[in-house]
Design a protein around this motif. Structure first.
Motif, PDB file in Angstrom:
ATOM      1  N   LEU A   1     -98.571  88.619  15.541  1.00 21.30           N
ATOM      2  CA  LEU A   1     -98.165  88.646  16.949  1.00 21.30           C
ATOM      3  C   LEU A   1     -96.698  89.052  17.097  1.00 21.30           C
ATOM      4  CD1 LEU A   1     -99.951  85.489  18.373  1.00 21.30           C
ATOM      5  CD2 LEU A   1    -100.415  87.874  18.918  1.00 21.30           C
ATOM      6  N   TYR A   2     -95.837  88.498  16.263  1.00 17.54           N
ATOM      7  CA  TYR A   2     -94.417  88.865  16.331  1.00 17.54           C
ATOM      8  C   TYR A   2     -94.215  90.337  15.995  1.00 17.54           C
ATOM      9  CZ  TYR A   2     -93.217  83.913  16.554  1.00 17.54           C
ATOM     10  OH  TYR A   2     -93.104  82.605  16.920  1.00 17.54           O
ATOM     11  N   ALA A   3     -94.862  90.801  14.937  1.00 12.18           N
ATOM     12  CA  ALA A   3     -94.718  92.203  14.544  1.00 12.18           C
ATOM     13  C   ALA A   3     -95.255  93.130  15.630  1.00 12.18           C
ATOM     14  CB  ALA A   3     -95.454  92.458  13.224  1.00 12.18           C
ATOM     15  N   GLY A   4     -96.387  92.768  16.222  1.00 13.20           N
ATOM     16  CA  GLY A   4     -96.952  93.599  17.285  1.00 13.20           C
ATOM     17  C   GLY A   4     -96.071  93.644  18.517  1.00 13.20           C
ATOM     18  N   GLY A   5     -95.519  92.501  18.908  1.00  8.00           N
ATOM     19  CA  GLY A   5     -94.643  92.468  20.080  1.00  8.00           C
ATOM     20  C   GLY A   5     -93.361  93.240  19.877  1.00  8.00           C
ATOM     21  N   ILE A   6     -92.729  93.049  18.734  1.00 12.87           N
ATOM     22  CA  ILE A   6     -91.479  93.763  18.453  1.00 12.87           C
ATOM     23  C   ILE A   6     -91.729  95.256  18.343  1.00 12.87           C
ATOM     24  CG2 ILE A   6     -89.690  94.082  16.708  1.00 12.87           C
ATOM     25  CD1 ILE A   6     -89.918  91.044  16.178  1.00 12.87           C
ATOM     26  N   LEU A   7     -92.784  95.644  17.635  1.00 13.40           N
ATOM     27  CA  LEU A   7     -93.083  97.064  17.480  1.00 13.40           C
ATOM     28  C   LEU A   7     -93.425  97.703  18.825  1.00 13.40           C
ATOM     29  CD1 LEU A   7     -93.389  99.355  15.460  1.00 13.40           C
ATOM     30  CD2 LEU A   7     -95.752  98.665  15.139  1.00 13.40           C
ATOM     31  N   ALA A   8     -94.159  97.006  19.671  1.00 21.47           N
ATOM     32  CA  ALA A   8     -94.483  97.553  20.994  1.00 21.47           C
ATOM     33  C   ALA A   8     -93.223  97.738  21.835  1.00 21.47           C
ATOM     34  CB  ALA A   8     -95.470  96.636  21.716  1.00 21.47           C
ATOM     35  N   LEU A   9     -92.316  96.772  21.808  1.00 19.78           N
ATOM     36  CA  LEU A   9     -91.064  96.912  22.561  1.00 19.78           C
ATOM     37  C   LEU A   9     -90.228  98.086  22.069  1.00 19.78           C
ATOM     38  CD1 LEU A   9     -89.944  93.205  23.006  1.00 19.78           C
ATOM     39  CD2 LEU A   9     -90.699  94.792  24.774  1.00 19.78           C
ATOM     40  N   VAL A  10     -90.131  98.228  20.765  1.00 21.32           N
ATOM     41  CA  VAL A  10     -89.347  99.340  20.205  1.00 21.32           C
ATOM     42  C   VAL A  10     -89.976 100.679  20.568  1.00 21.32           C
ATOM     43  CG1 VAL A  10     -88.684 100.434  18.030  1.00 21.32           C
ATOM     44  CG2 VAL A  10     -88.323  98.001  18.344  1.00 21.32           C
ATOM     45  N   LEU A  11     -91.291 100.781  20.449  1.00 19.69           N
ATOM     46  CA  LEU A  11     -91.953 102.055  20.753  1.00 19.69           C
ATOM     47  C   LEU A  11     -91.866 102.403  22.235  1.00 19.69           C
ATOM     48  CD1 LEU A  11     -95.091 101.807  18.457  1.00 19.69           C
ATOM     49  CD2 LEU A  11     -93.093 103.255  18.145  1.00 19.69           C
ATOM     50  N   ILE A  12     -91.995 101.420  23.117  1.00 18.22           N
ATOM     51  CA  ILE A  12     -91.875 101.691  24.548  1.00 18.22           C
ATOM     52  C   ILE A  12     -90.452 102.110  24.894  1.00 18.22           C
ATOM     53  CG2 ILE A  12     -91.907 100.605  26.832  1.00 18.22           C
ATOM     54  CD1 ILE A  12     -94.384  99.054  25.893  1.00 18.22           C
ATOM     55  N   ALA A  13     -89.461 101.452  24.293  1.00 14.57           N
ATOM     56  CA  ALA A  13     -88.069 101.846  24.541  1.00 14.57           C
ATOM     57  C   ALA A  13     -87.799 103.257  24.039  1.00 14.57           C
ATOM     58  CB  ALA A  13     -87.121 100.857  23.867  1.00 14.57           C
ATOM     59  N   MET A  14     -88.327 103.586  22.876  1.00 16.47           N
ATOM     60  CA  MET A  14     -88.115 104.941  22.354  1.00 16.47           C
ATOM     61  C   MET A  14     -88.838 105.979  23.201  1.00 16.47           C
ATOM     62  SD  MET A  14     -88.158 104.548  18.296  1.00 16.47           S
ATOM     63  CE  MET A  14     -86.817 105.562  17.779  1.00 16.47           C
ATOM     64  N   LEU A  15     -90.015 105.628  23.693  1.00 16.06           N
ATOM     65  CA  LEU A  15     -90.753 106.553  24.548  1.00 16.06           C
ATOM     66  C   LEU A  15     -90.005 106.792  25.850  1.00 16.06           C
ATOM     67  CD1 LEU A  15     -93.356 108.178  24.966  1.00 16.06           C
ATOM     68  CD2 LEU A  15     -94.377 106.136  25.919  1.00 16.06           C
ATOM     69  N   ALA A  16     -89.383 105.733  26.376  1.00 14.97           N
ATOM     70  CA  ALA A  16     -88.647 105.869  27.633  1.00 14.97           C
ATOM     71  C   ALA A  16     -87.348 106.638  27.450  1.00 14.97           C
ATOM     72  CB  ALA A  16     -88.355 104.487  28.214  1.00 14.97           C
ATOM     73  N   LEU A  17     -86.672 106.425  26.329  1.00 14.92           N
ATOM     74  CA  LEU A  17     -85.355 107.038  26.141  1.00 14.92           C
ATOM     75  C   LEU A  17     -85.437 108.428  25.520  1.00 14.92           C
ATOM     76  CD1 LEU A  17     -83.392 103.921  24.913  1.00 14.92           C
ATOM     77  CD2 LEU A  17     -83.463 104.902  27.202  1.00 14.92           C
ATOM     78  N   ARG A  18     -86.075 108.524  24.398  1.00 19.18           N
ATOM     79  CA  ARG A  18     -86.147 109.796  23.681  1.00 19.18           C
ATOM     80  C   ARG A  18     -87.542 110.008  23.108  1.00 19.18           C
ATOM     81  NH1 ARG A  18     -81.682 112.713  24.808  1.00 19.18           N
ATOM     82  NH2 ARG A  18     -79.833 111.441  24.595  1.00 19.18           N
ATOM     83  N   PRO A  19     -88.354 110.846  23.735  1.00 20.85           N
ATOM     84  CA  PRO A  19     -89.706 111.072  23.203  1.00 20.85           C
ATOM     85  C   PRO A  19     -89.722 111.660  21.789  1.00 20.85           C
ATOM     86  CG  PRO A  19     -89.572 111.831  25.460  1.00 20.85           C
ATOM     87  CD  PRO A  19     -88.180 111.460  25.031  1.00 20.85           C
ATOM     88  N   PHE A  20     -88.699 112.447  21.437  1.00 19.93           N
ATOM     89  CA  PHE A  20     -88.669 113.024  20.098  1.00 19.93           C
ATOM     90  C   PHE A  20     -88.490 111.936  19.043  1.00 19.93           C
ATOM     91  CE2 PHE A  20     -86.497 115.195  16.560  1.00 19.93           C
ATOM     92  CZ  PHE A  20     -87.517 116.064  16.224  1.00 19.93           C
ATOM     93  N   PHE A  21     -87.673 110.903  19.347  1.00 20.03           N
ATOM     94  CA  PHE A  21     -87.512 109.788  18.420  1.00 20.03           C
ATOM     95  C   PHE A  21     -88.819 109.025  18.261  1.00 20.03           C
ATOM     96  CE2 PHE A  21     -82.769 109.523  19.591  1.00 20.03           C
ATOM     97  CZ  PHE A  21     -82.471 110.500  18.663  1.00 20.03           C
ATOM     98  N   PHE A  22     -89.604 108.975  19.325  1.00 15.76           N
ATOM     99  CA  PHE A  22     -90.915 108.333  19.267  1.00 15.76           C
ATOM    100  C   PHE A  22     -91.811 109.052  18.268  1.00 15.76           C
ATOM    101  CE2 PHE A  22     -95.291 108.083  20.857  1.00 15.76           C
ATOM    102  CZ  PHE A  22     -95.484 106.716  20.778  1.00 15.76           C
ATOM    103  N   VAL A  23     -91.773 110.381  18.272  1.00 13.92           N
ATOM    104  CA  VAL A  23     -92.578 111.158  17.329  1.00 13.92           C
ATOM    105  C   VAL A  23     -92.106 110.910  15.897  1.00 13.92           C
ATOM    106  CG1 VAL A  23     -93.158 113.512  16.615  1.00 13.92           C
ATOM    107  CG2 VAL A  23     -93.157 112.911  19.031  1.00 13.92           C
ATOM    108  N   ILE A  24     -90.791 110.865  15.707  1.00 17.56           N
ATOM    109  CA  ILE A  24     -90.259 110.622  14.371  1.00 17.56           C
ATOM    110  C   ILE A  24     -90.661 109.234  13.873  1.00 17.56           C
ATOM    111  CG2 ILE A  24     -88.120 110.260  13.075  1.00 17.56           C
ATOM    112  CD1 ILE A  24     -86.882 112.500  14.714  1.00 17.56           C
ATOM    113  N   LEU A  25     -90.541 108.229  14.727  1.00 17.11           N
ATOM    114  CA  LEU A  25     -90.902 106.875  14.319  1.00 17.11           C
ATOM    115  C   LEU A  25     -92.397 106.767  14.034  1.00 17.11           C
ATOM    116  CD1 LEU A  25     -89.862 103.984  13.850  1.00 17.11           C
ATOM    117  CD2 LEU A  25     -90.588 103.495  16.167  1.00 17.11           C
TER     118      LEU A  25
END
Length: 117
Positions: free
Chosen positions: A35-59
């Motif tokens: 649950l912790y890993a899923g929540g943290i990973l979801a927050l990071v991915l949503i933030a990267m998607l909102a800020l820089r879509p290219f970083f989302f692809v790299i991650l």
């Protein structure tokens, strides 16, 4: 909600679900860790998607490479070492491969080679 966000959230699920499945099945982590890993990973991915879509692809590529590498090395190494070696090789691949791919793609698109064929 715009269609880009809907597609992005589907991509987040596509990236996150195999990683969490691997944590739960192979590493046999307790439910709290998943649950912790899923929540943290979801927050990071949503933030990267909102800020820089290219970083989302790299991650996404890095996470996919880390999980795939760890899955392969699991035959030969204990789970912790397999994950560490998979993440290390994925980091090297991302550091070398993604800039090369982005430059090549930019060059091809500037030249218009894809439009001529």
């Amino acid at each position: 909600m715009r269609w880009k966000w809907r597609l992005g959230l589907l991509l987040i699920a596509a990236v996150e679900v195999p990683f969490l499945f691997w944590i739960s099945q192979v590493l046999e982590a307790p439910p709290e860790v998943i649950l912790y890993a899923g929540g943290i990973l979801a927050l990071v991915l949503i933030a990267m998607l909102a800020l820089r879509p290219f970083f989302f692809v790299i991650l996404g590529g890095w996470l996919g490479g880390a999980v795939a590498g760890a899955w392969y090395f699991l035959r030969y190494l204990p789970p912790g070492f397999a994950l560490g070696l998979g993440a290390t090789l994925s980091t090297i691949g991302a550091a070398v491969g993604f800039p090369l791919v982005s430059r090549t793609l930019g060059f091809v698109l500037r030249r218009g080679w894809l439009l001529r064929r």
